[in-house]
Scaffold this active site. Structure first.
Site, short mmCIF file in Angstrom:
data_model
loop_
_atom_site.label_atom_id
_atom_site.label_comp_id
_atom_site.label_asym_id
_atom_site.label_seq_id
_atom_site.Cartn_x
_atom_site.Cartn_y
_atom_site.Cartn_z
N LYS A 86 3.57 -9.84 8.19
CA LYS A 86 2.52 -8.84 7.97
C LYS A 86 1.18 -9.56 7.82
O LYS A 86 1.11 -10.58 7.12
CB LYS A 86 2.84 -8.02 6.72
CG LYS A 86 1.88 -6.85 6.48
CD LYS A 86 2.27 -6.03 5.24
CE LYS A 86 1.38 -4.80 5.08
NZ LYS A 86 1.71 -4.01 3.89
N SER A 109 2.03 1.11 4.75
CA SER A 109 1.10 0.30 5.51
C SER A 109 1.75 -0.78 6.37
O SER A 109 1.12 -1.28 7.29
CB SER A 109 0.13 -0.38 4.55
OG SER A 109 0.80 -1.35 3.77
N SER A 111 4.81 1.08 0.87
CA SER A 111 4.41 0.50 2.16
C SER A 111 5.48 -0.30 2.89
O SER A 111 5.30 -0.64 4.05
CB SER A 111 3.18 -0.40 1.97
OG SER A 111 2.01 0.38 1.88
#
Lengths: 95, 490, 485
Positions: free
Chosen positions: B79, B158, B182
């Protein structure tokens, strides 16, 4: 809880975020609707409840007083948008 | 033979050990997949050279008979909230333009030490603020399941790029971070496993901060076993993070025995919300049945403060974020938009550099902390947080894990739910309470809805008891027989 | 000795509170492992944590915690075994995080007190409100470039103790005495070097005025970053006079931040800082509450050195020194140690006189500190010994001292080499006395006629003949005998 334009302008300044004059009104509306929704918290009785700042059930760890870091000027400065002679630079500040 | 990109970590581990193929071959297969899958926009930065170099190092280790890590040769997506040395790190924001950290986050460094191969930096909502991966400066991510319904779906957020990469087989696994859901919500939307560990289990050092008291890194994988393997590689006490728990990292994989007989699973009545999607209710009921069949005791529990978790979260997280994001000021890294004075420069830089949702949250947080409102908002929220935490403490007196849906819906279309921020926030209604209490939660794919889109179930555990929820999740995984992959027929 | 401002409408008094920032003596910074040394190349003593790189996290230095506890104990203050770090949010070029990690609602040290030694020899107590730990900011250099300010983060994150007094001071002298005493205490404790020139101790001055005899607290103005004791006293004088004038002209004093101008000795408003201050303090979520056992406090307490107040009492009680002399000697730890070394085995009052009258003059002439004094304590002690055992007279001792200042030599060696040893041999003195009497027939007559003053002429002759080495007491005694006095 309704926010007016001036309040939004003031918060935006505290947060140093440029908001176009024309955007202040719609932004005030958005923020107010979020705050209205948050307002439901006031229904809850929290008298005598301790505020919780962290879920970590431990005391603050402490490190020894030894120099283990620094001396890395290149790494510190390498991403700077502007700099000179080992300094960061910003627009002139007048006190 | 199975396609290389369909292998789980566990399967690839055995195959690499048996020298059926090399880490380089495995990595090359993923690099091809990553390039072929660019329409998903799952990656912000692809790092094939880094990947191949690390794959070769892995092959060398194996050839030399050196120490083989638990993730040796496994190609993963990182990420883009994890700072990676020498590799552009953006947090999905314009304001970090060109930022190349001279350091490596503890979690990504741990993964590297375990032999993992980084394929690239995965897309995400800007500063991890969002539930649909539509706030990224680098554009929205497409859910690989979009083909099922003939329209572009969000992957959740997210960690949307991470979820899409794993689901679309553009990475064997991915790192995510979870502040209010997320990891778990995008895992549910994309039909993969996502685990948010206990707060303090994984170091936050080197992860771009959103809300410090909530942020946790965790694995996003194809299977529960893979999540256990990867969590083991990510976790560990870090003296550089004052909130990192000084606890041993257990063998999570060993906790997956498939035997859950006698465990008590709590079903919180407050999660049965008015107007709940019947398909979500159905999959939840199905989960209960599976666990009963596996020998679990099912018990109704009450988490009375649940309703107030979301508004609490939307004070606590923005308040912390308003301070955490103050460092993006155009002085030391990233974007600078010139101005006549220092204040002008700050305002121009932050006005242009942050997207709308990030600005909105900074402003809410600034307001909640400001003089005259601090007690009514911030302190109030912290007190409610105590009540939420106490709810879980009470429930865990009686149960070993709690079963809930992960999200109130399946993936929705890109562009939907965008007009009303509060409607978007409701995506995290089932995941936020766990985050506020700092407890571990895992989302495991449990089935498909009538449109053929995946739905996940969440298991919540006691603090530092990821083992139990991994084990229970594996039982659901087996029972669900969730084999369907995006693009294949269910 | 109250300080009164004579206004047109009557007498006014001034109410003063000081906030002093003391840089903590430690090897590394409060929340990072970078060094704290003063004067390094720009941005070299900066870690990625200090530069607030994304994802960087603070970890507290235990030494800074101990130093704060130690200082708190030195201020006779309450130590809070649980305290909380909070973020103080504001934007400034030398504040990379966009917030300062400080303590707000729960500081590590609570209420304490400090005893002021005033110039007239009296003492009074000033309350301490609190002491908290916080990060120092970096430095902005405004004169390097016409359009830009340069930023050096070397100082960023060095630990500071902010020590806040109660508004208990009533004159510039009080404030001066407070600062001197605080500096003395932290230097005794070795928790801060107290160096105001280098900015390791900085002072914000809060001043308000009120009609004499009133007990109200009026609006105060804060003058920031005043960097010497003298300037603090000047700033107070100016600020008090300014405020009296404002009130007497029918105006109101506004709460504001002011700057001190050392050139003119005046303060001026910092209007640029007036824009909407709201620090939005909240507990730092990267840090947990700072908690320690009472045992740590007890340990530190057991290891505390003797502090200036106790030492002063000891000098008064054990050595019989005046409060003033004792206060002067204990102000600096090194001076006190020097004095004690000199006094060891000698008369303490005489030692005190020599240190205060002679050594201080030498130090001020040479512009050096006691550690660089050319006359060592051992040598000064030897000189006192030579006086006490009549080897030299006080007058000769002064000559020897002058040589010691130049050469740093042992006084015994000087006396030996220069033949300055006092003549106590009665025979030798008698010879000189006889000679003086023989050469001064006229003076003998005068003396016998009752003019005793003329005895001085004979003493002068004897001293001349013996190069000043004759024991004055013996000379006087013999002269009187021989002149039949």
């Amino acid at each position: 809880m309704s926010l007016d334009k001036d309040t939004v302008k003031n918060i935006a300044y505290l947060a140093r975020i440029r908001v176009d004059e024309a955007q202040l009104e719609p932004l005030a509306g958005e923020l107010s609707s979020i705050l209205d929704w948050i307002e439901q918290l006031q229904e809850l009785d929290t008298d005598g409840v301790e505020p919780m700042a962290s879920v970590a059930a431990m005391d603050l760890p402490q490190r020894k007083d030894v120099v283990t870091d620094g001396n890395c000027q290149t790494a510190v400065l390498k991403n700077a948008p502007d700099g000179e002679d080992g300094f960061y630079t910003v627009p002139k500040v007048v006190e | 033979m199975t396609k290389l990109t369909d292998l789980t970590i566990a399967a690839a581990r055995d195959a690499l050990a048996a020298k059926e193929f090399s880490a380089t071959e495995l990595t090359e297969a993923y690099i091809q997949a990553m390039e072929a899958g660019r329409d998903l926009n799952a990656y912000i930065t692809e790092t094939p050279d880094v990947a191949l170099e690390r794959a070769r190092e892995s092959d060398d280790r194996r050839a030399r008979g050196g120490h083989i890590g638990s993730m040796d040769g496994m190609p993963i997506a990182m990420k883009d909230l994890f700072c990676t040395e020498g590799v552009l790190t953006t947090a999905g924001s314009h304001i970090l333009d060109g930022f190349t950290p001279p350091y490596e986050s503890t979690v990504s460094a741990n993964l590297r030490s375990a032999g993992a191969v980084m394929l690239g930096k995965a897309n995400l909502d800007e500063f991890a603020m969002g539930s649909a991966n539509i706030t990224s400066y680098y554009g929205p991510v497409k859910n690989p399941w979009s083909a099922k319904v003939g329209k572009d779906l969000v992957p959740g957020g997210s960690s949307g790029g991470s979820a899409a990469a794993v689901s679309g087989r553009l990475a064997m696994a991915a790192t995510g971070t979870d502040t209010g859901g997320s990891i778990r919500q995008p895992a549910s939307f994309c039909g993969i496993v996502g685990l948010k560990p206990t707060y303090g289990r994984c170091s936050r050092w080197g992860i771009v901060a959103f809300a410090s008291s909530l942020d946790q890194a965790g694995p996003m994988t194809q299977t529960v076993r893979d999540a256990a393997i990867m969590l083991g590689a990510m976790a560990g006490h870090d003296p550089k993070d004052s909130t990192s728990a000084p606890v041993e990292t257990p063998d999570f994989e060993a906790a997956i025995t498939g035997n859950v007989k006698g465990l008590t699973i709590g079903i919180p009545k407050e999660y049965r919300m008015d107007g709940m999607d019947p398909e979500i209710q159905a999959i939840w009921d199905q989960g209960v049945e599976w666990l009963k069949a596996a020998g679990c005791n099912i018990k109704d529990v009450s988490l009375p403060t649940t309703k107030y978790a979301l508004p609490t979260y939307y004070i606590v997280a923005p308040a912390e974020a308003s301070a955490n994001l103050a460092r993006y000021d155009g002085v030391r890294y990233g974007l600078r938009v010139p101005g006549d004075s220092l204040d002008d420069m700050y305002m121009n830089t932050r006005g242009e550099g942050f997207g709308h949702e990030v600005q909105r949250r900074i402003l809410i947080g600034t307001y909640a902390l400001s003089s005259g409102y601090y007690d009514a908002y911030y302190i109030k929220a912290q007190k409610v947080r105590t009540l939420i935490s106490n709810d879980f403490k009470a429930a865990f007196e009686d149960v070993d894990a709690i079963l809930t849906p992960t999200a109130p819906s399946a993936a929705f279309g890109i562009g939907e739910n965008q007009d009303d921020p509060v409607a978007m926030y409701l995506n995290d209604v089932f995941t936020v309470p766990t985050s506020l209490a700092g407890l571990p939660g895992i989302s495991v794919p449990a089935g498909l809805n009538k449109d053929g889109l995946p739905l996940g179930l969440q298991l919540i555990g006691r603090g530092f008891d990821e083992g139990t929820i991994l084990n229970v999740a594996s039982v659901i995984e087996d029972a669900a027989g969730f084999q369907c992959k995006p693009g294949k027929e269910a | 000795m109250s300080y009164v401002i004579k206004g047109e409408t009557g007498d006014w008094e001034v109410v003063i509170g000081l906030e002093v920032h003391c840089q903590v003596i430690s090897n590394a910074k409060l929340f990072s492992g970078a060094a704290t040394d003063f004067g390094a190349e720009p941005n070299t003593q900066v870690s990625l944590v200090d530069a607030a790189m994304p994802g960087m996290l603070p970890v507290i230095n235990q030494e800074c915690v101990k130093q704060a506890i130690k200082t708190g104990l030195g201020l006779k203050a309450e130590i809070n075994t649980k305290s909380v770090f909070a973020r103080k949010n504001y934007f400034y070029a030398d504040l990379p995080q966009g917030y300062q990690i400080s303590q707000f609602e729960e500081p590590i040290v609570g209420e304490g007190s400090i005893i002021l030694d005033l110039p007239d020899g009296t003492s009074r107590e000033v309350g301490i409100e609190r002491l908290h730990l916080e990060q120092d900011a970096g430095k902005s250099l405004h004169d390097q470039d016409p359009k830009r300010t340069f930023i050096d983060l070397n100082r960023t994150g060095v630990a500071l103790m902010e020590i806040v007094s109660k508004p208990d001071m009533r004159s510039p002298d009080d404030a001066g005495a407070y600062l001197r005493k605080l500096r003395s205490i932290v230097r005794y404790l070795e928790t801060c070097d107290g160096n105001m020139d280098q900015g390791s101790m900085r002072c914000d001055v809060n001043v308000s005025v009120r009609p004499a005899g009133s007990d109200e607290l009026r609006t105060r103005a804060e003058t920031k970053n005043v960097n010497s004791v003298r300037f603090v006293m000047q700033a107070i004088e100016h600020e008090a006079a300014r405020q009296v004038e404002v009130y007497e002209n029918g105006g109101e004093v506004v709460q504001e931040t002011r700057l001190f101008d050392a050139q003119t000795g005046t303060t001026r408003s910092m209007r640029s800082k007036e824009h909407a201050h709201d620090y939005r303090y909240f507990p730092d979520p990267d840090l947990l509450p700072l908690v320690f056992d009472q045992a740590l406090v007890d340990d530190i307490k057991a290891g505390l050195p003797e502090l200036p107040d106790e030492r002063k009492d000891r000098y008064i009680n054990d050595f019989g020194l005046s409060p003033y002399d004792a206060g002067v000697l204990v102000a600096e730890k090194d001076t006190a140690a020097y004095f004690e070394a000199v006094a060891d085995g000698h008369d303490a009052k005489m030692a005190a006189n020599w240190v205060i009258n002679n050594i201080f003059a030498v130090l001020s002439d040479k512009g050096v500190g006691i550690s660089e004094c050319p006359v060592t304590a051992e040598n000064l002690g030897k000189l006192l010994g030579l006086i006490s055992d009549d080897t030299v007279s006080t007058k000769i001792a002064k000559e020897v001292f002058e040589i010691m200042i130049e050469t740093g030599d042992d006084p015994e060696k000087i006396v030996e080499e220069k033949g300055l040893k006092q003549i106590t041999d009665t025979g030798a003195i008698e010879a000189a006395v006889d000679e003086a009497i023989a050469n001064g027939a006229a003076q003998v007559e005068q003396y016998k006629a009752g003019n005793e003053k003329v005895l001085g002429w004979f003493v002068g002759q004897v001293m001349k003949a013996t190069q000043g080495k004759a024991n004055p007491g013996q000379v006087n005694k013999l002269l009187k005998e021989k002149l039949g006095g």
